[in-house]
Motif scaffolding. Structure first.
Motif, PDB file in Angstrom:
ATOM      1  N   SER A   1     -18.131  13.486  -7.931  1.00 16.19           N
ATOM      2  CA  SER A   1     -19.531  13.888  -7.760  1.00 16.19           C
ATOM      3  C   SER A   1     -19.671  15.329  -7.303  1.00 16.19           C
ATOM      4  O   SER A   1     -20.697  15.957  -7.552  1.00 16.19           O
TER       5      SER A   1
ATOM      6  N   LEU B   1     -24.570  25.075 -12.533  1.00 18.38           N
ATOM      7  CA  LEU B   1     -24.480  23.671 -12.145  1.00 18.38           C
ATOM      8  C   LEU B   1     -23.724  23.508 -10.823  1.00 18.38           C
ATOM      9  O   LEU B   1     -24.052  22.635 -10.022  1.00 18.38           O
TER      10      LEU B   1
ATOM     11  N   GLY C   1     -26.189  24.261  -8.090  1.00 20.74           N
ATOM     12  CA  GLY C   1     -27.070  23.115  -7.888  1.00 20.74           C
ATOM     13  C   GLY C   1     -26.380  21.943  -7.241  1.00 20.74           C
ATOM     14  O   GLY C   1     -26.941  21.279  -6.359  1.00 20.74           O
ATOM     15  N   ASN C   2     -25.163  21.673  -7.636  1.00 23.35           N
ATOM     16  CA  ASN C   2     -24.434  20.529  -7.112  1.00 23.35           C
ATOM     17  C   ASN C   2     -24.001  20.750  -5.665  1.00 23.35           C
ATOM     18  O   ASN C   2     -24.039  19.828  -4.858  1.00 23.35           O
TER      19      ASN C   2
ATOM     20  N   GLY D   1     -27.588  21.923  -3.439  1.00 20.40           N
ATOM     21  CA  GLY D   1     -28.792  21.113  -3.592  1.00 20.40           C
ATOM     22  C   GLY D   1     -29.516  21.452  -4.884  1.00 20.40           C
ATOM     23  O   GLY D   1     -29.609  22.608  -5.279  1.00 20.40           O
ATOM     24  N   TRP D   2     -30.045  20.406  -5.509  1.00 22.86           N
ATOM     25  CA  TRP D   2     -30.690  20.576  -6.804  1.00 22.86           C
ATOM     26  C   TRP D   2     -32.054  21.233  -6.685  1.00 22.86           C
ATOM     27  O   TRP D   2     -32.636  21.644  -7.676  1.00 22.86           O
ATOM     28  N   ARG D   3     -32.561  21.367  -5.474  1.00 28.52           N
ATOM     29  CA  ARG D   3     -33.830  22.075  -5.291  1.00 28.52           C
ATOM     30  C   ARG D   3     -33.689  23.556  -5.622  1.00 28.52           C
ATOM     31  O   ARG D   3     -34.675  24.225  -5.913  1.00 28.52           O
ATOM     32  N   SER D   4     -32.461  24.069  -5.580  1.00 26.61           N
ATOM     33  CA  SER D   4     -32.243  25.477  -5.925  1.00 26.61           C
ATOM     34  C   SER D   4     -32.485  25.743  -7.410  1.00 26.61           C
ATOM     35  O   SER D   4     -32.685  26.894  -7.806  1.00 26.61           O
ATOM     36  N   MET D   5     -32.507  24.693  -8.226  1.00 22.57           N
ATOM     37  CA  MET D   5     -32.746  24.874  -9.663  1.00 22.57           C
ATOM     38  C   MET D   5     -34.142  25.409  -9.946  1.00 22.57           C
ATOM     39  O   MET D   5     -34.365  26.035 -10.972  1.00 22.57           O
ATOM     40  N   ARG D   6     -35.084  25.171  -9.041  1.00 26.15           N
ATOM     41  CA  ARG D   6     -36.425  25.696  -9.289  1.00 26.15           C
ATOM     42  C   ARG D   6     -36.461  27.219  -9.199  1.00 26.15           C
ATOM     43  O   ARG D   6     -37.403  27.845  -9.643  1.00 26.15           O
TER      44      ARG D   6
ATOM     45  N   TRP E   1     -33.349  28.451 -12.630  1.00 22.27           N
ATOM     46  CA  TRP E   1     -33.402  27.916 -13.992  1.00 22.27           C
ATOM     47  C   TRP E   1     -33.440  29.011 -15.054  1.00 22.27           C
ATOM     48  O   TRP E   1     -32.881  28.808 -16.135  1.00 22.27           O
TER      49      TRP E   1
END
Length: 162
Positions: A32, A73, A76-77, A80-85, A88
């Protein structure tokens, strides 16, 4: 004890350790957390295969895309996936990097390829800047207003000379 029973014992010991580590969640955790590294390895492998003369230059396009995307990726992994905002738009930059590598190392120097790479790269950076301003812009505005207010307060009125 003969060599054959020792080898069987080592295999049984390894199987037991693998089962125990699997039940403790070690492999699940590693999978993961580090799965983007597999994508990175494929991207780097494509680069190595090109520079080794095994695959054609067009393989640099997916190599650049996979390498750049895997780095995003990982961010983000791991953070935290909130950084994708925020990040992107940089996926477009990964495509631009792949196209640019193909332009630089490919046989034909097609100007349209260079234009596409530069256009996508510029669009990516522009969208990234807009995203940062959209999300953090209010803080920037607040800092500018505070600084302007301090400047106005600290400025001394000038006397008129007659």
């Amino acid at each position: 004890m003969n060599k054959q029973s020792a080898a069987v014992g080592i295999w049984i010991l390894a199987a037991g350790l693998i089962i125990l580590l699997g039940k403790l969640g070690v492999f699940s955790f590693i999978g993961s957390v580090f799965w983007p590294i597999l994508i990175l390895i494929v991207g780097i492998l494509l680069h190595v295969l090109f520079f080794g003369g095994i695959v054609p230059a067009v393989m640099l396009v997916p190599a650049g895309i996979l390498t750049g995307s895997s780095l995003l990726l990982m961010v983000g992994n791991w953070f935290g996936w909130r950084s994708m905002r925020y990040i992107w738009p940089l996926y477009l930059l990964a495509i631009a990097v792949g196209l640019y590598e193909y332009f630089v190392f490919g046989i034909s120097r097609d100007r349209a390829l260079w234009n596409a790479a530069m256009g996508l790269g510029a669009l990516s950076l522009l969208l990234f800047a807009i995203t940062l301003l959209w999300t953090w812009g209010i803080y920037l505005l607040a800092v500018v207003l505070i600084g302007f207010g301090i400047w106005l307060v600290m400025q001394r009125p000038r006397r008129r000379r007659r």
